[in-house]
Design a protein around this motif. Structure first.
Motif, PDB file in Angstrom:
ATOM      1  N   MET A 246      -9.523  -7.826 -10.127  1.00 27.49           N
ATOM      2  CA  MET A 246      -9.137  -7.879  -8.731  1.00 27.49           C
ATOM      3  C   MET A 246      -7.896  -7.022  -8.483  1.00 27.49           C
ATOM      4  O   MET A 246      -7.810  -6.359  -7.459  1.00 27.49           O
ATOM      5  CB  MET A 246      -8.893  -9.348  -8.361  1.00 27.49           C
ATOM      6  N   LEU A 247      -6.990  -7.024  -9.384  1.00 27.05           N
ATOM      7  CA  LEU A 247      -5.767  -6.241  -9.253  1.00 27.05           C
ATOM      8  C   LEU A 247      -6.075  -4.746  -9.266  1.00 27.05           C
ATOM      9  O   LEU A 247      -5.426  -3.964  -8.572  1.00 27.05           O
ATOM     10  CB  LEU A 247      -4.797  -6.611 -10.383  1.00 27.05           C
ATOM     11  N   ILE A 248      -7.093  -4.360  -9.998  1.00 26.37           N
ATOM     12  CA  ILE A 248      -7.478  -2.949 -10.074  1.00 26.37           C
ATOM     13  C   ILE A 248      -7.997  -2.484  -8.711  1.00 26.37           C
ATOM     14  O   ILE A 248      -7.688  -1.378  -8.266  1.00 26.37           O
ATOM     15  CB  ILE A 248      -8.542  -2.735 -11.167  1.00 26.37           C
ATOM     16  N   TYR A 249      -8.782  -3.318  -8.042  1.00 28.83           N
ATOM     17  CA  TYR A 249      -9.317  -2.951  -6.738  1.00 28.83           C
ATOM     18  C   TYR A 249      -8.205  -2.776  -5.701  1.00 28.83           C
ATOM     19  O   TYR A 249      -8.250  -1.869  -4.878  1.00 28.83           O
ATOM     20  CB  TYR A 249     -10.320  -4.001  -6.250  1.00 28.83           C
ATOM     21  N   ILE A 250      -7.231  -3.644  -5.744  1.00 32.78           N
ATOM     22  CA  ILE A 250      -6.117  -3.548  -4.803  1.00 32.78           C
ATOM     23  C   ILE A 250      -5.306  -2.286  -5.061  1.00 32.78           C
ATOM     24  O   ILE A 250      -4.903  -1.582  -4.141  1.00 32.78           O
ATOM     25  CB  ILE A 250      -5.222  -4.810  -4.892  1.00 32.78           C
ATOM     26  N   THR A 251      -5.098  -1.948  -6.313  1.00 28.10           N
ATOM     27  CA  THR A 251      -4.352  -0.745  -6.661  1.00 28.10           C
ATOM     28  C   THR A 251      -5.090   0.514  -6.204  1.00 28.10           C
ATOM     29  O   THR A 251      -4.491   1.430  -5.641  1.00 28.10           O
ATOM     30  CB  THR A 251      -4.114  -0.686  -8.191  1.00 28.10           C
ATOM     31  N   ILE A 252      -6.386   0.539  -6.438  1.00 28.48           N
ATOM     32  CA  ILE A 252      -7.191   1.690  -6.010  1.00 28.48           C
ATOM     33  C   ILE A 252      -7.195   1.795  -4.495  1.00 28.48           C
ATOM     34  O   ILE A 252      -7.073   2.886  -3.929  1.00 28.48           O
ATOM     35  CB  ILE A 252      -8.620   1.580  -6.566  1.00 28.48           C
ATOM     36  N   LEU A 253      -7.295   0.667  -3.799  1.00 28.66           N
ATOM     37  CA  LEU A 253      -7.292   0.660  -2.347  1.00 28.66           C
ATOM     38  C   LEU A 253      -5.969   1.177  -1.792  1.00 28.66           C
ATOM     39  O   LEU A 253      -5.948   1.970  -0.853  1.00 28.66           O
ATOM     40  CB  LEU A 253      -7.580  -0.750  -1.833  1.00 28.66           C
ATOM     41  N   LEU A 254      -4.869   0.767  -2.370  1.00 20.56           N
ATOM     42  CA  LEU A 254      -3.563   1.238  -1.919  1.00 20.56           C
ATOM     43  C   LEU A 254      -3.387   2.736  -2.152  1.00 20.56           C
ATOM     44  O   LEU A 254      -2.789   3.436  -1.344  1.00 20.56           O
ATOM     45  CB  LEU A 254      -2.446   0.460  -2.616  1.00 20.56           C
ATOM     46  N   LYS A 255      -3.917   3.259  -3.234  1.00 20.91           N
ATOM     47  CA  LYS A 255      -3.828   4.691  -3.502  1.00 20.91           C
ATOM     48  C   LYS A 255      -4.694   5.487  -2.536  1.00 20.91           C
ATOM     49  O   LYS A 255      -4.342   6.591  -2.130  1.00 20.91           O
ATOM     50  CB  LYS A 255      -4.213   4.990  -4.949  1.00 20.91           C
ATOM     51  N   LEU A 256      -5.856   4.927  -2.158  1.00 25.63           N
ATOM     52  CA  LEU A 256      -6.726   5.621  -1.217  1.00 25.63           C
ATOM     53  C   LEU A 256      -6.132   5.651   0.185  1.00 25.63           C
ATOM     54  O   LEU A 256      -6.342   6.605   0.938  1.00 25.63           O
ATOM     55  CB  LEU A 256      -8.102   4.965  -1.181  1.00 25.63           C
ATOM     56  N   ILE A 257      -5.400   4.613   0.550  1.00 26.45           N
ATOM     57  CA  ILE A 257      -4.801   4.556   1.881  1.00 26.45           C
ATOM     58  C   ILE A 257      -3.788   5.674   2.068  1.00 26.45           C
ATOM     59  O   ILE A 257      -3.653   6.223   3.162  1.00 26.45           O
ATOM     60  CB  ILE A 257      -4.169   3.169   2.128  1.00 26.45           C
ATOM     61  N   THR A 258      -3.093   6.056   1.024  1.00 26.57           N
ATOM     62  CA  THR A 258      -2.093   7.118   1.150  1.00 26.57           C
ATOM     63  C   THR A 258      -2.734   8.467   1.447  1.00 26.57           C
ATOM     64  O   THR A 258      -2.076   9.360   1.970  1.00 26.57           O
ATOM     65  CB  THR A 258      -1.254   7.225  -0.138  1.00 26.57           C
ATOM     66  N   PHE A 259      -4.012   8.653   1.135  1.00 27.59           N
ATOM     67  CA  PHE A 259      -4.682   9.918   1.402  1.00 27.59           C
ATOM     68  C   PHE A 259      -5.218  10.019   2.832  1.00 27.59           C
ATOM     69  O   PHE A 259      -5.511  11.104   3.303  1.00 27.59           O
ATOM     70  CB  PHE A 259      -5.841  10.134   0.410  1.00 27.59           C
TER      71      PHE A 259
END
Length: 123
Positions: free
Chosen positions: A1-14
């Motif tokens: 679950m933590l991996i999904y949140i991290t990936i989501l936060l990185k995608l938001i910056t783009f």
């Protein structure tokens, strides 16, 4: 679950998040009425208000006017700020202005002068 949140936060910056925000105010470009000269058509029919570039109020007092205008009889001599040739045909006009009777609805106030040297913009 933590991996999904991290990936989501990185995608938001783009992505440009500001494009997703809705603006309640319409975008209105600043218009410079001091650059109006030449052939001018004064529209008075409210049906054609949207075809005009500006909404003006024709004031009697020079002290409260934003633009003091000299009416030129020849279109060729209406070549500086505040010098207008009032054309009877909209098709021949360089600028179309809607004349309102309500000063509060106008974007700027115009006063007609009899002296050419007094014509000009008052910002």
């Amino acid at each position: 679950m933590l991996i999904y949140i991290t990936i989501l936060l990185k995608l938001i910056t783009f992505f440009d998040v500001s494009a997703l925000e809705s603006t309640d105010k319409p975008v209105v470009a600043e218009q410079d009425y001091c650059k109006i000269y030449g052939a001018v058509y004064l529209e008075r029919d409210p049906k054609y208000k949207n075809s005009a570039a500006y909404t003006v109020f024709l004031g009697e007092e020079e002290a409260f006017a934003n633009l003091v205008v000299f009416k030129e009889n020849n279109k060729l001599f209406a070549d500086v700020t505040g010098t207008w040739y009032i054309t009877p045909n909209k098709a021949f006009a360089d600028h179309v202005l809607f004349v309102t009777e309500n000063r509060n609805l106008a974007q700027f106030t115009v006063h007609f002068t009899q002296v050419r040297s007094l014509a000009g913009c008052r910002e």
